[in-house]
Design an enzyme around this catalytic site. Structure first.
Site, PDB file in Angstrom:
ATOM      1  N   ASP A 150     -11.596  -7.408   6.677  1.00 34.89           N
ATOM      2  CA  ASP A 150     -11.514  -5.991   6.329  1.00 34.89           C
ATOM      3  C   ASP A 150     -11.086  -5.889   4.867  1.00 34.89           C
ATOM      4  OD1 ASP A 150     -11.014  -3.302   6.022  1.00 34.89           O
ATOM      5  OD2 ASP A 150      -9.728  -3.107   7.778  1.00 34.89           O
ATOM      6  N   GLU A 185     -15.689   3.662   7.898  1.00 34.63           N
ATOM      7  CA  GLU A 185     -14.353   4.107   8.303  1.00 34.63           C
ATOM      8  C   GLU A 185     -13.926   5.355   7.534  1.00 34.63           C
ATOM      9  OE1 GLU A 185      -9.808   2.465   7.645  1.00 34.63           O
ATOM     10  OE2 GLU A 185     -11.401   1.024   8.057  1.00 34.63           O
ATOM     11  N   GLU A 206     -16.318  -6.134   5.980  1.00 34.18           N
ATOM     12  CA  GLU A 206     -16.150  -4.718   6.304  1.00 34.18           C
ATOM     13  C   GLU A 206     -15.635  -3.904   5.118  1.00 34.18           C
ATOM     14  OE1 GLU A 206     -13.177  -2.135   9.194  1.00 34.18           O
ATOM     15  OE2 GLU A 206     -14.267  -3.841  10.047  1.00 34.18           O
ATOM     16  N   ARG A 214       0.822  -1.211   0.000  1.00 33.62           N
ATOM     17  CA  ARG A 214       0.000   0.000   0.000  1.00 33.62           C
ATOM     18  C   ARG A 214       0.857   1.263   0.000  1.00 33.62           C
ATOM     19  NH1 ARG A 214      -4.988  -1.023   4.173  1.00 33.62           N
ATOM     20  NH2 ARG A 214      -3.417  -1.869   5.576  1.00 33.62           N
ATOM     21  N   HIS A 247     -13.750   3.098  14.246  1.00 28.38           N
ATOM     22  CA  HIS A 247     -12.509   2.562  13.700  1.00 28.38           C
ATOM     23  C   HIS A 247     -11.331   3.033  14.558  1.00 28.38           C
ATOM     24  CE1 HIS A 247      -8.909   3.270  11.059  1.00 28.38           C
ATOM     25  NE2 HIS A 247      -9.116   1.981  10.858  1.00 28.38           N
ATOM     26  N   ASP A 254     -14.346   6.871  12.168  1.00 33.66           N
ATOM     27  CA  ASP A 254     -13.079   7.139  12.845  1.00 33.66           C
ATOM     28  C   ASP A 254     -13.172   8.546  13.410  1.00 33.66           C
ATOM     29  OD1 ASP A 254     -10.312   8.137  13.229  1.00 33.66           O
ATOM     30  OD2 ASP A 254      -9.743   6.195  12.405  1.00 33.66           O
ATOM     31  N   GLU A 261     -12.568  -1.457  18.711  1.00 34.43           N
ATOM     32  CA  GLU A 261     -11.509  -2.040  17.888  1.00 34.43           C
ATOM     33  C   GLU A 261     -10.143  -1.698  18.465  1.00 34.43           C
ATOM     34  OE1 GLU A 261      -9.949  -2.182  13.243  1.00 34.43           O
ATOM     35  OE2 GLU A 261     -11.125  -0.456  13.921  1.00 34.43           O
TER      36      GLU A 261
END
Length: 406
Positions: A226, A280, A252, A60, A330, A303, A350
């Site tokens: 996720d 999120e 998710e 990523r 999140h 979040d 979480e």
């Protein structure tokens, strides 16, 4: 002092006003938890919307997930008290805080957070509404709550109405839910490794990994996937049905956060009993209103460092509560802990396993925060949150850079 007629005069002590706003950037881990070194599980061939391009599939960071870095906002009151908060956003968000948002803060009472939030949001609406700008607003809002708690010598959860339970319980997000189970967490959420661009072979690998973890964890442990916005409705539907036999609790953030219609379709398509979760990367009460009114999901996952801060999360949570939906924020460490413990429709939280393995429980926003509580046997006692504000301090050993001033 009492007057002659027996009436007492009360002396009102002026509340400290905000006299300084400072925005810093920091690199490496912390609030920008993707800014990790090589070999960390969080950057190991995880499915993304960019995975359609082979050159951006393995990492990523290759497409820039960590380019922004951490944003740190400090608000100083006239008595010298400093409130602060951290989120993502880096230098662009620092510019917004210093050059735009600061005008709504200097000279203001930090208890006027509703008016301040309203001014920050609507003054930036023509170039904001979501994303980076709302990240910046979130950081300022969280710093306001931290400052207010310190001025009143109360933890933020007291300011939010007080705890509704004696402890927080957590599920863990990371590559090793089997280890998370041994560490006392109630569930484990895996990153999905293969998306539509890797075809049926990738889908089989996703199912095989879940089956392996189910064999390791047993039948009484939650397992979730996720998907980090990487899928389309068709692939997500096929993945959900293929994973159903292995007890997948929820799927998710399967598709683009802007595809409300796709989420509504996915929720209709998944096997009975499987949950669809998202949010999120959604922001503000208006974005979450779309998710809720279109029946896009079973659980929303704002979040608090990205959705608008505590001030906005209160409104988002109320919308969800009125519709019988759960709010499970999140990540976001202490910033979500203080909120979750005050809400009945946030029954668990979480925990991001930020150890590279991940085989150990380490503070989520390390090394930037000092005093950050971590779960023991998958739980945190409310008493661990009893320090004023959010109860954490900035680590003086982490270099901060202030690229702009107001």
């Amino acid at each position: 002092m009492c007057a002659r007629r027996g009436r007492c005069r009360s002396v009102v002590i002026p509340f400290p006003k905000i006299v300084a706003v400072r925005a810093f950037t920091a690199r490496g881990g912390g609030a920008d938890y993707h800014d990790q070194g090589a070999g960390h599980w969080i950057d190991d061939h995880i499915a993304t919307p960019m995975a359609r391009y082979p050159e951006y599939r393995a990492s990523r960071q290759s497409f820039g997930i960590n380019v922004l870095g951490t944003l740190v906002v400090e608000l100083e009151a006239s008595d010298g008290t400093v409130g602060f908060a951290v989120t993502t956003g880096g230098e662009p968000a620092a510019f917004i805080v210093e050059r735009h948002l600061s005008r709504f803060l200097i000279g203001q009472n930090p208890a006027d957070f509703e008016r301040i939030w309203d001014q920050m949001y609507f003054s930036t609406q023509y170039y904001g509404r979501k994303g980076l700008v709302v990240n910046a607003i979130s950081a300022v809002d969280l710093a306001l709550w931290d400052l207010l708690g310190k001025l009143r010598q109360e933890p933020v959860y007291h300011l939010l109405g007080g705890a509704v339970r004696d402890e927080l319980q957590f599920y863990a997000t990371g590559a090793r839910p089997d280890i998370a189970r041994d560490l006392g967490f109630i569930g484990g959420k895996l990153p999905l490794h293969h998306g539509p661009a890797e075809g049926d072979e990738g889908l089989k690998k996703n199912v095989a990994l879940l089956a392996d973890m189910r064999a390791r964890c047993g039948d009484d442990f939650w397992l979730m996937y996720d998907c980090w916005m990487a899928l389309d409705v068709d692939y997500a539907t096929r993945l959900a049905h293929a994973c159903h036999a292995h007890g997948l609790k929820w799927i998710e953030e399967a598709i683009s956060p802007d595809d409300y219609w796709g989420y509504a379709e996915l929720k209709r398509n998944v096997p009975k009993g499987m949950l669809v979760t998202c949010g999120e990367h959604e922001a503000t009460r208006w974005g979450f209103r779309m998710l809720l009114e279109m029946d896009c999901c079973d659980i929303i996952q704002p979040d608090v460092g990205w959705c608008g801060g505590i001030t906005e999360l209160i409104k988002i949570s109320a919308l969800a509560d009125a519709r019988g939906k759960l709010v499970v924020p999140h990540g976001s460490s202490v910033y979500s802990y203080h909120f979750v413990v005050t809400r009945h429709n946030s029954p668990f939280a979480e925990f991001l396993m930020m150890h590279p393995g991940p085989t150990e429980v380490v503070p989520m926003f390390a090394p930037q925060l000092l005093g950050e509580p971590v779960p023991h046997n998958g739980r945190i006692k409310v008493s661990a949150l009893d320090k004023p504000g959010f109860g954490v301090e900035l680590n003086p050993d982490v270099p901060l850079h202030r690229p702009y001033s107001n």
